[in-house]
Design a protein around this motif. Structure first.
Motif, PDB file in Angstrom:
ATOM      1  N   PRO A 163       0.814  -1.235   0.000  1.00 59.07           N
ATOM      2  CA  PRO A 163       0.000   0.000   0.000  1.00 59.07           C
ATOM      3  C   PRO A 163       0.836   1.268   0.000  1.00 59.07           C
ATOM      4  N   SER A 164       1.998   1.239   0.648  1.00 57.49           N
ATOM      5  CA  SER A 164       2.819   2.466   0.635  1.00 57.49           C
ATOM      6  C   SER A 164       3.347   2.730  -0.771  1.00 57.49           C
TER       7      SER A 164
ATOM      8  N   ALA B 143       1.817   1.873  -3.507  1.00 60.32           N
ATOM      9  CA  ALA B 143       0.676   2.336  -4.297  1.00 60.32           C
ATOM     10  C   ALA B 143       0.486   3.840  -4.101  1.00 60.32           C
ATOM     11  N   LEU B 144       0.590   4.306  -2.844  1.00 60.09           N
ATOM     12  CA  LEU B 144       0.407   5.744  -2.590  1.00 60.09           C
ATOM     13  C   LEU B 144       1.606   6.565  -3.047  1.00 60.09           C
TER      14      LEU B 144
ATOM     15  N   SER C 180       0.943   6.965  -6.764  1.00 54.63           N
ATOM     16  CA  SER C 180      -0.144   7.911  -7.051  1.00 54.63           C
ATOM     17  C   SER C 180       0.296   9.341  -6.762  1.00 54.63           C
TER      18      SER C 180
ATOM     19  N   SER D 280      -8.211   3.073  -4.475  1.00 62.27           N
ATOM     20  CA  SER D 280      -7.449   2.359  -5.498  1.00 62.27           C
ATOM     21  C   SER D 280      -6.345   1.526  -4.852  1.00 62.27           C
ATOM     22  N   LYS D 281      -5.714   2.105  -3.815  1.00 61.72           N
ATOM     23  CA  LYS D 281      -4.684   1.377  -3.051  1.00 61.72           C
ATOM     24  C   LYS D 281      -5.302   0.137  -2.395  1.00 61.72           C
ATOM     25  N   ASP D 282      -6.489   0.301  -1.796  1.00 67.49           N
ATOM     26  CA  ASP D 282      -7.148  -0.829  -1.119  1.00 67.49           C
ATOM     27  C   ASP D 282      -7.464  -1.956  -2.098  1.00 67.49           C
TER      28      ASP D 282
ATOM     29  N   LEU E 136      -1.704   5.405   6.059  1.00 64.41           N
ATOM     30  CA  LEU E 136      -2.051   4.916   4.721  1.00 64.41           C
ATOM     31  C   LEU E 136      -3.546   5.033   4.469  1.00 64.41           C
TER      32      LEU E 136
END
Ligand code: NAD
Length: 476
Positions: free
Chosen positions: A56-57, A59-60, A63, A94-96, A174
Protein backbone atom coordinates in the motif's frame (compact mmCIF):
# COMPACT_ATOMS: atom_id res chain seq x y z
CA UNK A 1 -5.56 -32.95 19.05
CA UNK A 2 -6.04 -32.61 15.30
CA UNK A 3 -4.14 -34.11 12.41
CA UNK A 4 -0.36 -34.23 12.10
CA UNK A 5 1.57 -31.91 9.74
CA UNK A 6 5.11 -31.93 8.43
CA UNK A 7 5.25 -28.13 8.67
CA UNK A 8 3.11 -25.53 10.39
CA UNK A 9 4.07 -21.95 9.64
CA UNK A 10 2.91 -19.36 12.15
CA UNK A 11 2.36 -16.09 10.28
CA UNK A 12 1.26 -15.50 6.69
CA UNK A 13 3.41 -12.48 5.79
CA UNK A 14 6.14 -12.50 3.14
CA UNK A 15 8.38 -14.72 5.29
CA UNK A 16 5.66 -17.13 6.39
CA UNK A 17 3.56 -17.50 3.23
CA UNK A 18 6.67 -18.06 1.13
CA UNK A 19 7.94 -20.67 3.62
CA UNK A 20 4.55 -22.41 3.35
CA UNK A 21 4.51 -22.37 -0.45
CA UNK A 22 8.07 -23.73 -0.73
CA UNK A 23 7.34 -26.40 1.90
CA UNK A 24 4.26 -27.55 -0.01
CA UNK A 25 6.21 -27.54 -3.31
CA UNK A 26 8.69 -29.92 -1.68
CA UNK A 27 5.89 -32.37 -0.86
CA UNK A 28 5.55 -31.52 2.84
CA UNK A 29 2.09 -31.49 4.40
CA UNK A 30 1.81 -27.84 5.29
CA UNK A 31 -0.49 -25.50 7.19
CA UNK A 32 -0.14 -21.79 7.88
CA UNK A 33 -1.74 -19.99 10.82
CA UNK A 34 -2.75 -16.39 10.22
CA UNK A 35 -5.03 -14.18 12.29
CA UNK A 36 -5.08 -10.95 10.21
CA UNK A 37 -8.46 -9.26 9.75
CA UNK A 38 -8.32 -6.61 7.03
CA UNK A 39 -10.04 -3.23 7.06
CA UNK A 40 -13.04 -4.73 5.27
CA UNK A 41 -13.41 -7.11 8.26
CA UNK A 42 -12.28 -10.24 6.41
CA UNK A 43 -9.44 -12.66 7.24
CA UNK A 44 -6.45 -11.94 5.00
CA UNK A 45 -3.04 -13.39 4.22
CA UNK A 46 0.03 -11.30 3.35
CA UNK A 47 0.85 -9.78 6.75
CA UNK A 48 2.09 -6.24 7.21
CA UNK A 49 3.85 -6.12 3.83
CA UNK A 50 0.77 -6.69 1.72
CA UNK A 51 -1.92 -5.24 3.97
CA UNK A 52 -0.40 -2.14 5.58
CA UNK A 53 3.24 -1.94 4.52
CA UNK A 54 5.31 -2.37 1.37
CA UNK A 55 2.49 -2.67 -1.14
CA UNK A 56 0.00 0.00 0.00
CA UNK A 57 2.82 2.47 0.63
CA UNK A 58 4.17 1.89 -2.87
CA UNK A 59 0.68 2.34 -4.30
CA UNK A 60 0.41 5.74 -2.59
CA UNK A 61 4.00 6.70 -3.46
CA UNK A 62 3.17 6.00 -7.11
CA UNK A 63 -0.14 7.91 -7.05
CA UNK A 64 1.33 10.90 -5.24
CA UNK A 65 4.36 11.08 -7.57
CA UNK A 66 2.10 10.96 -10.64
CA UNK A 67 0.05 13.79 -9.14
CA UNK A 68 3.22 15.82 -8.54
CA UNK A 69 4.49 15.14 -12.06
CA UNK A 70 1.17 16.20 -13.57
CA UNK A 71 1.09 19.36 -11.47
CA UNK A 72 4.74 20.44 -11.65
CA UNK A 73 6.63 18.54 -14.31
CA UNK A 74 4.42 17.77 -17.29
CA UNK A 75 4.86 21.32 -18.55
CA UNK A 76 8.63 20.63 -18.96
CA UNK A 77 7.56 18.05 -21.56
CA UNK A 78 5.24 20.54 -23.24
CA UNK A 79 2.14 19.01 -21.74
CA UNK A 80 -0.18 21.67 -20.35
CA UNK A 81 -2.94 20.63 -17.97
CA UNK A 82 -5.04 23.04 -16.00
CA UNK A 83 -6.59 22.39 -12.63
CA UNK A 84 -4.74 19.23 -11.59
CA UNK A 85 -6.09 18.06 -8.24
CA UNK A 86 -5.72 15.04 -5.99
CA UNK A 87 -8.78 13.01 -5.06
CA UNK A 88 -7.41 11.46 -1.88
CA UNK A 89 -10.35 9.12 -1.06
CA UNK A 90 -10.09 7.72 -4.60
CA UNK A 91 -6.33 7.19 -4.20
CA UNK A 92 -6.95 5.30 -0.95
CA UNK A 93 -9.71 3.25 -2.57
CA UNK A 94 -7.45 2.36 -5.50
CA UNK A 95 -4.68 1.38 -3.05
CA UNK A 96 -7.15 -0.83 -1.12
CA UNK A 97 -8.18 -2.58 -4.34
CA UNK A 98 -4.55 -3.48 -5.10
CA UNK A 99 -4.09 -4.81 -1.58
CA UNK A 100 -7.22 -6.95 -1.83
CA UNK A 101 -6.16 -8.36 -5.21
CA UNK A 102 -2.73 -9.30 -3.92
CA UNK A 103 -3.84 -10.79 -0.60
CA UNK A 104 -6.53 -12.74 -2.48
CA UNK A 105 -3.74 -13.94 -4.76
CA UNK A 106 -1.90 -15.52 -1.82
CA UNK A 107 -5.08 -17.31 -0.79
CA UNK A 108 -5.34 -18.66 -4.33
CA UNK A 109 -1.70 -19.82 -4.22
CA UNK A 110 -2.38 -21.60 -0.93
CA UNK A 111 -5.28 -23.49 -2.50
CA UNK A 112 -3.23 -24.32 -5.60
CA UNK A 113 -0.42 -25.72 -3.43
CA UNK A 114 -2.71 -27.63 -1.04
CA UNK A 115 -1.76 -25.49 1.97
CA UNK A 116 -4.28 -25.35 4.80
CA UNK A 117 -4.92 -21.87 6.17
CA UNK A 118 -5.69 -22.12 9.89
CA UNK A 119 -7.44 -18.89 10.85
CA UNK A 120 -6.62 -17.69 14.33
CA UNK A 121 -3.86 -16.66 16.67
CA UNK A 122 -1.19 -19.23 17.59
CA UNK A 123 0.89 -19.72 20.72
CA UNK A 124 3.86 -22.05 20.81
CA UNK A 125 3.63 -24.92 23.30
CA UNK A 126 6.38 -27.38 24.23
CA UNK A 127 7.06 -30.46 22.05
CA UNK A 128 6.36 -28.89 18.65
CA UNK A 129 2.75 -28.12 19.41
CA UNK A 130 0.83 -24.92 18.94
CA UNK A 131 -2.47 -23.77 20.32
CA UNK A 132 -4.62 -21.75 17.95
CA UNK A 133 -7.38 -19.50 19.27
CA UNK A 134 -9.90 -19.12 16.47
CA UNK A 135 -13.61 -18.53 15.97
CA UNK A 136 -14.48 -22.01 17.21
CA UNK A 137 -12.34 -21.88 20.35
CA UNK A 138 -8.89 -23.26 21.03
CA UNK A 139 -7.34 -26.14 19.06
CA UNK A 140 -3.95 -27.78 19.52
CA UNK A 141 -1.96 -28.77 16.41
CA UNK A 142 1.23 -30.78 16.17
CA UNK A 143 3.90 -30.73 13.48
CA UNK A 144 7.32 -32.22 12.81
CA UNK A 145 8.49 -28.68 12.15
CA UNK A 146 7.16 -25.32 13.23
CA UNK A 147 8.30 -22.16 11.46
CA UNK A 148 7.71 -18.97 13.44
CA UNK A 149 7.16 -15.94 11.18
CA UNK A 150 4.98 -13.51 13.11
CA UNK A 151 6.83 -10.39 11.93
CA UNK A 152 7.01 -7.10 13.78
CA UNK A 153 4.91 -4.23 15.14
CA UNK A 154 5.47 -0.48 15.14
CA UNK A 155 7.24 0.78 18.23
CA UNK A 156 5.17 3.21 20.27
CA UNK A 157 6.75 6.00 22.31
CA UNK A 158 5.31 7.42 25.52
CA UNK A 159 5.96 10.99 24.34
CA UNK A 160 3.57 10.53 21.39
CA UNK A 161 0.97 7.83 22.13
CA UNK A 162 -1.22 6.90 19.13
CA UNK A 163 -4.56 8.67 19.10
CA UNK A 164 -7.34 7.99 16.57
CA UNK A 165 -6.43 9.32 13.15
CA UNK A 166 -4.52 12.26 14.65
CA UNK A 167 -1.36 10.55 15.94
CA UNK A 168 -0.90 7.41 13.88
CA UNK A 169 1.65 4.75 13.04
CA UNK A 170 2.54 3.77 9.48
CA UNK A 171 -0.73 1.83 9.02
CA UNK A 172 -2.88 4.82 10.02
CA UNK A 173 -1.00 7.12 7.65
CA UNK A 174 -2.05 4.92 4.72
CA UNK A 175 -5.74 5.58 5.31
CA UNK A 176 -6.18 9.32 5.75
CA UNK A 177 -9.02 10.61 3.63
CA UNK A 178 -7.72 14.19 3.48
CA UNK A 179 -4.36 15.91 3.28
CA UNK A 180 -3.18 17.33 6.63
CA UNK A 181 -2.17 20.95 6.27
CA UNK A 182 0.73 20.55 8.67
CA UNK A 183 2.21 17.14 9.41
CA UNK A 184 4.91 16.04 11.85
CA UNK A 185 6.74 12.79 11.18
CA UNK A 186 8.68 11.40 14.13
CA UNK A 187 11.68 9.42 12.83
CA UNK A 188 13.60 10.04 9.60
CA UNK A 189 14.03 6.34 8.85
CA UNK A 190 12.68 4.39 5.91
CA UNK A 191 9.00 4.70 6.86
CA UNK A 192 9.25 8.34 7.91
CA UNK A 193 10.84 9.35 4.63
CA UNK A 194 8.47 7.32 2.45
CA UNK A 195 5.25 8.40 4.14
CA UNK A 196 6.52 11.95 4.68
CA UNK A 197 7.12 12.07 0.91
CA UNK A 198 3.60 10.81 0.09
CA UNK A 199 1.87 13.54 2.12
CA UNK A 200 4.36 16.25 1.13
CA UNK A 201 3.64 15.53 -2.55
CA UNK A 202 -0.09 15.75 -1.87
CA UNK A 203 0.38 19.19 -0.31
CA UNK A 204 1.20 18.86 3.41
CA UNK A 205 3.79 21.01 5.06
CA UNK A 206 5.99 18.28 6.55
CA UNK A 207 8.36 18.53 9.52
CA UNK A 208 10.44 15.42 10.21
CA UNK A 209 11.91 15.14 13.71
CA UNK A 210 14.86 12.77 13.95
CA UNK A 211 16.55 11.98 17.26
CA UNK A 212 19.95 11.16 15.77
CA UNK A 213 22.40 13.83 14.62
CA UNK A 214 23.29 11.94 11.44
CA UNK A 215 20.90 11.60 8.51
CA UNK A 216 20.39 8.00 7.33
CA UNK A 217 23.41 6.62 9.20
CA UNK A 218 22.81 3.15 7.71
CA UNK A 219 23.39 4.42 4.17
CA UNK A 220 26.65 5.43 2.50
CA UNK A 221 27.15 9.00 3.71
CA UNK A 222 27.90 10.48 0.28
CA UNK A 223 24.53 9.18 -0.87
CA UNK A 224 22.80 10.22 2.38
CA UNK A 225 24.14 13.76 1.96
CA UNK A 226 22.79 13.98 -1.58
CA UNK A 227 19.43 12.56 -0.42
CA UNK A 228 19.22 15.10 2.41
CA UNK A 229 19.83 17.95 -0.05
CA UNK A 230 17.20 16.67 -2.45
CA UNK A 231 14.56 16.07 0.22
CA UNK A 232 15.14 19.59 1.52
CA UNK A 233 14.59 20.92 -1.99
CA UNK A 234 11.32 18.97 -2.13
CA UNK A 235 10.19 20.78 0.99
CA UNK A 236 10.72 18.11 3.65
CA UNK A 237 11.81 20.05 6.74
CA UNK A 238 14.12 17.47 8.35
CA UNK A 239 15.31 18.47 11.83
CA UNK A 240 18.16 16.34 13.16
CA UNK A 241 19.10 15.83 16.80
CA UNK A 242 15.44 16.46 17.69
CA UNK A 243 14.09 14.41 20.60
CA UNK A 244 10.34 14.46 21.12
CA UNK A 245 9.50 15.15 24.77
CA UNK A 246 5.69 15.32 24.71
CA UNK A 247 2.62 15.71 22.55
CA UNK A 248 -0.74 17.19 23.38
CA UNK A 249 -3.85 16.79 21.26
CA UNK A 250 -6.03 19.90 21.34
CA UNK A 251 -9.06 21.05 19.35
CA UNK A 252 -6.67 22.91 17.07
CA UNK A 253 -4.39 19.93 16.40
CA UNK A 254 -1.29 18.58 18.11
CA UNK A 255 1.37 20.45 20.06
CA UNK A 256 4.72 18.70 19.94
CA UNK A 257 7.52 19.65 22.28
CA UNK A 258 11.04 18.51 21.47
CA UNK A 259 14.60 19.35 22.39
CA UNK A 260 17.49 19.93 20.03
CA UNK A 261 20.97 21.47 20.27
CA UNK A 262 19.50 24.93 20.83
CA UNK A 263 17.13 23.92 23.61
CA UNK A 264 13.39 23.28 23.92
CA UNK A 265 11.20 23.74 20.86
CA UNK A 266 7.47 23.56 20.20
CA UNK A 267 5.54 23.03 16.98
CA UNK A 268 1.83 22.85 16.26
CA UNK A 269 0.65 20.48 13.57
CA UNK A 270 -2.60 18.87 12.40
CA UNK A 271 -1.45 15.28 12.42
CA UNK A 272 1.51 13.13 13.44
CA UNK A 273 3.06 9.93 12.08
CA UNK A 274 5.18 7.97 14.55
CA UNK A 275 7.82 5.99 12.61
CA UNK A 276 10.56 5.22 15.12
CA UNK A 277 11.19 1.59 14.21
CA UNK A 278 9.59 -1.81 14.62
CA UNK A 279 9.99 -4.60 17.14
CA UNK A 280 9.46 -8.34 16.82
CA UNK A 281 5.94 -9.56 17.42
CA UNK A 282 6.42 -12.19 20.12
CA UNK A 283 3.98 -11.04 22.79
CA UNK A 284 1.33 -13.71 22.25
CA UNK A 285 3.53 -16.12 20.33
CA UNK A 286 5.29 -18.01 23.03
CA UNK A 287 4.36 -19.19 26.49
CA UNK A 288 7.14 -19.35 29.13
CA UNK A 289 6.76 -23.14 29.39
CA UNK A 290 7.59 -23.51 25.69
CA UNK A 291 11.17 -22.50 26.56
CA UNK A 292 11.84 -20.46 23.41
CA UNK A 293 15.02 -18.41 23.81
CA UNK A 294 14.57 -14.67 23.25
CA UNK A 295 17.71 -12.54 23.08
CA UNK A 296 18.46 -9.24 24.83
CA UNK A 297 17.03 -7.25 21.87
CA UNK A 298 13.72 -9.10 22.06
CA UNK A 299 14.49 -11.15 18.94
CA UNK A 300 13.95 -14.90 18.74
CA UNK A 301 17.42 -16.40 19.07
CA UNK A 302 18.45 -18.42 16.00
CA UNK A 303 21.66 -19.82 14.53
CA UNK A 304 22.84 -19.24 10.94
CA UNK A 305 20.31 -21.82 9.76
CA UNK A 306 17.31 -20.11 11.44
CA UNK A 307 17.05 -22.92 14.02
CA UNK A 308 15.83 -21.79 17.45
CA UNK A 309 16.99 -23.45 20.68
CA UNK A 310 14.02 -25.86 20.40
CA UNK A 311 14.50 -28.86 18.09
CA UNK A 312 12.17 -28.65 15.07
CA UNK A 313 11.24 -25.02 15.75
CA UNK A 314 12.56 -22.46 13.29
CA UNK A 315 12.18 -18.67 13.15
CA UNK A 316 12.48 -16.31 10.18
CA UNK A 317 11.90 -12.72 9.05
CA UNK A 318 11.48 -9.73 11.36
CA UNK A 319 11.46 -12.04 14.41
CA UNK A 320 15.17 -12.76 14.06
CA UNK A 321 18.51 -10.97 13.56
CA UNK A 322 19.24 -9.18 10.32
CA UNK A 323 17.47 -6.38 8.49
CA UNK A 324 13.65 -6.14 8.82
CA UNK A 325 13.03 -6.54 5.10
CA UNK A 326 10.34 -8.57 3.36
CA UNK A 327 12.74 -10.08 0.82
CA UNK A 328 15.15 -11.18 3.55
CA UNK A 329 12.26 -12.93 5.34
CA UNK A 330 11.05 -14.59 2.14
CA UNK A 331 14.48 -15.99 1.33
CA UNK A 332 14.84 -17.29 4.89
CA UNK A 333 11.46 -18.96 4.39
CA UNK A 334 12.68 -20.72 1.24
CA UNK A 335 15.95 -21.72 2.92
CA UNK A 336 14.22 -23.20 5.97
CA UNK A 337 11.68 -25.13 3.88
CA UNK A 338 14.56 -26.60 1.85
CA UNK A 339 16.53 -27.50 4.98
CA UNK A 340 13.46 -29.26 6.40
CA UNK A 341 13.18 -31.21 3.14
CA UNK A 342 16.81 -32.32 3.56
CA UNK A 343 18.31 -30.04 0.94
CA UNK A 344 21.37 -27.86 1.28
CA UNK A 345 20.62 -24.17 1.25
CA UNK A 346 22.67 -21.04 1.77
CA UNK A 347 21.53 -17.45 2.19
CA UNK A 348 24.13 -14.73 1.61
CA UNK A 349 23.36 -12.09 4.23
CA UNK A 350 26.14 -9.92 2.76
CA UNK A 351 24.19 -9.39 -0.46
CA UNK A 352 20.73 -8.31 0.66
CA UNK A 353 19.61 -5.12 -1.10
CA UNK A 354 18.04 -2.20 0.78
CA UNK A 355 15.72 0.32 -0.86
CA UNK A 356 14.06 3.54 0.29
CA UNK A 357 11.24 4.29 -2.15
CA UNK A 358 11.44 8.06 -2.05
CA UNK A 359 12.02 10.09 -5.18
CA UNK A 360 14.74 9.63 -6.15
CA UNK A 361 14.90 6.10 -4.83
CA UNK A 362 17.86 5.16 -2.63
CA UNK A 363 19.15 1.61 -3.09
CA UNK A 364 22.23 -0.19 -1.94
CA UNK A 365 23.89 -3.53 -1.37
CA UNK A 366 27.09 -4.54 0.41
CA UNK A 367 29.44 -2.29 2.33
CA UNK A 368 29.33 1.48 2.64
CA UNK A 369 32.52 3.53 2.29
CA UNK A 370 32.36 4.22 6.04
CA UNK A 371 32.22 0.49 6.82
CA UNK A 372 35.21 -0.24 4.58
CA UNK A 373 37.22 2.53 6.25
CA UNK A 374 36.31 1.16 9.67
CA UNK A 375 37.41 -2.34 8.61
CA UNK A 376 40.67 -0.88 7.29
CA UNK A 377 40.01 -2.55 3.95
CA UNK A 378 41.69 -1.00 0.92
CA UNK A 379 39.14 -0.10 -1.70
CA UNK A 380 38.60 1.94 -4.81
CA UNK A 381 35.46 3.82 -5.73
CA UNK A 382 33.81 4.99 -8.92
CA UNK A 383 31.02 7.55 -9.02
CA UNK A 384 28.85 8.42 -12.01
CA UNK A 385 26.14 11.12 -11.82
CA UNK A 386 22.80 10.58 -13.60
CA UNK A 387 23.18 14.17 -14.85
CA UNK A 388 25.59 12.64 -17.42
CA UNK A 389 23.16 9.87 -18.44
CA UNK A 390 21.36 10.43 -21.74
CA UNK A 391 18.40 8.32 -20.66
CA UNK A 392 18.01 10.09 -17.32
CA UNK A 393 18.14 13.43 -19.13
CA UNK A 394 15.52 12.29 -21.64
CA UNK A 395 13.33 11.27 -18.70
CA UNK A 396 13.86 14.75 -17.14
CA UNK A 397 14.85 12.78 -14.07
CA UNK A 398 18.60 13.06 -13.75
CA UNK A 399 19.12 13.62 -10.01
CA UNK A 400 21.50 11.36 -8.14
CA UNK A 401 24.40 9.05 -8.83
CA UNK A 402 25.80 5.53 -8.83
CA UNK A 403 28.68 4.80 -6.48
CA UNK A 404 30.66 1.58 -6.81
CA UNK A 405 33.08 0.24 -4.21
CA UNK A 406 35.54 -2.53 -5.06
CA UNK A 407 38.50 -4.17 -3.35
CA UNK A 408 41.69 -2.34 -4.29
CA UNK A 409 43.72 -5.53 -4.76
CA UNK A 410 41.26 -8.17 -6.03
CA UNK A 411 38.78 -5.74 -7.67
CA UNK A 412 35.86 -7.72 -6.14
CA UNK A 413 32.65 -5.69 -5.97
CA UNK A 414 32.12 -4.84 -2.29
CA UNK A 415 29.22 -2.43 -2.46
CA UNK A 416 26.98 -0.40 -4.73
CA UNK A 417 24.98 2.65 -3.68
CA UNK A 418 22.52 4.31 -6.02
CA UNK A 419 20.36 7.36 -5.56
CA UNK A 420 18.27 7.93 -8.64
CA UNK A 421 15.09 7.14 -10.54
CA UNK A 422 14.22 3.42 -10.55
CA UNK A 423 17.33 2.55 -8.55
CA UNK A 424 15.30 -0.20 -6.85
CA UNK A 425 15.30 -1.99 -10.21
CA UNK A 426 18.95 -1.22 -10.97
CA UNK A 427 20.36 -2.54 -7.70
CA UNK A 428 19.52 -6.14 -8.67
CA UNK A 429 22.37 -6.04 -11.14
CA UNK A 430 24.88 -5.28 -8.38
CA UNK A 431 23.36 -7.99 -6.16
CA UNK A 432 23.83 -10.53 -8.96
CA UNK A 433 27.46 -9.50 -9.54
CA UNK A 434 28.13 -9.80 -5.79
CA UNK A 435 26.48 -13.24 -5.67
CA UNK A 436 28.90 -14.36 -8.40
CA UNK A 437 31.79 -12.70 -6.54
CA UNK A 438 32.27 -10.57 -9.65
CA UNK A 439 34.61 -7.64 -10.04
CA UNK A 440 34.30 -4.06 -11.14
CA UNK A 441 36.18 -5.13 -14.29
CA UNK A 442 33.39 -7.67 -15.00
CA UNK A 443 30.92 -4.79 -14.99
CA UNK A 444 33.25 -2.59 -17.03
CA UNK A 445 33.54 -5.33 -19.72
CA UNK A 446 29.79 -5.95 -19.89
CA UNK A 447 27.75 -4.45 -22.75
CA UNK A 448 24.82 -2.36 -21.48
CA UNK A 449 21.94 -1.29 -23.70
CA UNK A 450 21.93 2.36 -24.77
CA UNK A 451 20.24 4.50 -23.72
CA UNK A 452 19.41 3.08 -20.29
CA UNK A 453 19.81 4.11 -16.69
CA UNK A 454 21.91 0.99 -16.14
CA UNK A 455 24.70 2.53 -18.24
CA UNK A 456 25.44 4.62 -15.15
CA UNK A 457 26.43 1.38 -13.38
CA UNK A 458 28.76 0.57 -16.30
CA UNK A 459 30.27 4.04 -16.12
CA UNK A 460 30.75 3.82 -12.32
CA UNK A 461 32.87 0.69 -12.87
CA UNK A 462 34.86 2.48 -15.57
CA UNK A 463 35.24 5.50 -13.27
CA UNK A 464 36.72 3.27 -10.54
CA UNK A 465 39.54 2.61 -13.03
CA UNK A 466 39.81 6.24 -14.23
CA UNK A 467 38.35 5.44 -17.64
CA UNK A 468 34.75 6.64 -17.52
CA UNK A 469 33.68 7.73 -21.00
CA UNK A 470 31.02 10.34 -20.31
CA UNK A 471 32.54 12.32 -17.41
CA UNK A 472 36.04 13.70 -16.94
CA UNK A 473 38.07 11.23 -14.82
CA UNK A 474 39.73 12.25 -11.59
CA UNK A 475 43.54 11.96 -11.55
CA UNK A 476 44.97 8.56 -10.65
P1 NAD B 1 13.97 2.90 11.09
O1 NAD B 1 14.77 2.19 12.11
O2 NAD B 1 14.35 2.82 9.66
O3 NAD B 1 13.92 4.46 11.45
C1 NAD B 1 13.45 4.95 12.68
C2 NAD B 1 14.09 6.30 12.94
O4 NAD B 1 13.45 6.89 14.05
C3 NAD B 1 15.56 6.19 13.28
O5 NAD B 1 16.30 7.06 12.44
C4 NAD B 1 15.62 6.61 14.74
O6 NAD B 1 16.80 7.30 15.07
C5 NAD B 1 14.42 7.53 14.86
N1 NAD B 1 13.88 7.64 16.21
C6 NAD B 1 13.73 6.66 17.13
N2 NAD B 1 13.15 7.15 18.24
C7 NAD B 1 12.91 8.48 18.01
C8 NAD B 1 12.30 9.51 18.77
N3 NAD B 1 11.81 9.30 20.00
N4 NAD B 1 12.23 10.76 18.22
C9 NAD B 1 12.70 10.99 16.96
N5 NAD B 1 13.28 10.02 16.22
C10 NAD B 1 13.37 8.78 16.72
O7 NAD B 1 12.47 2.42 11.34
P2 NAD B 1 11.15 2.61 10.48
O8 NAD B 1 11.33 3.67 9.45
O9 NAD B 1 10.07 2.76 11.47
O10 NAD B 1 11.02 1.22 9.74
C11 NAD B 1 10.89 0.02 10.52
C12 NAD B 1 11.49 -1.16 9.81
O11 NAD B 1 10.72 -1.48 8.66
C13 NAD B 1 12.90 -0.90 9.37
O12 NAD B 1 13.69 -2.00 9.70
C14 NAD B 1 12.78 -0.77 7.89
O13 NAD B 1 13.93 -1.26 7.22
C15 NAD B 1 11.55 -1.59 7.55
N6 NAD B 1 10.93 -0.99 6.38
C16 NAD B 1 11.51 -1.14 5.18
C17 NAD B 1 10.98 -0.52 4.07
C18 NAD B 1 11.65 -0.67 2.75
O14 NAD B 1 12.36 -1.63 2.56
N7 NAD B 1 11.48 0.26 1.84
C19 NAD B 1 9.86 0.29 4.18
C20 NAD B 1 9.30 0.42 5.43
C21 NAD B 1 9.84 -0.20 6.53
Amino acid sequence: MSEQYDVIVVGGGPAGYVAAIRSAQLGLKTACVEQWINKQGNPALGGTCLNVGCIPSKALLESSQLFLNARDQFSDHGIEIDGVSANVPKMIESKDKIVQELTGGIEHLFRANGIEWIKGSASLLPEREIEVAGDSGKTVYRAENIILATGSNSIEIPSAPLQGDIIVDSSGALDWQSVPEKLCVIGAGVIGLELGSVWRRLGSEVIVLEAQDAFLPVADQQIAKDAHRQFKRQGLDIRLGARVMSSEVTDAGVKIRYTDSSGEQEISVDRVIVAVGRRPNIDKLTLPEAGLLIDERGLVHVNDQCETNLPGVWAIGDLVRGPMLAHKGSEEGVAVAERIAGKHCHLNYGAIPSVIYTHPEISWVGKTEEELKEEGREYKSGVFPFAASGRAKAMRDSAGMVKLLADKQTDELLGMHIIGAHSSELIGLAVTVMEFEGTSEDIARTVFAHPTLSEAIHESALAADFRALHIPNKKR
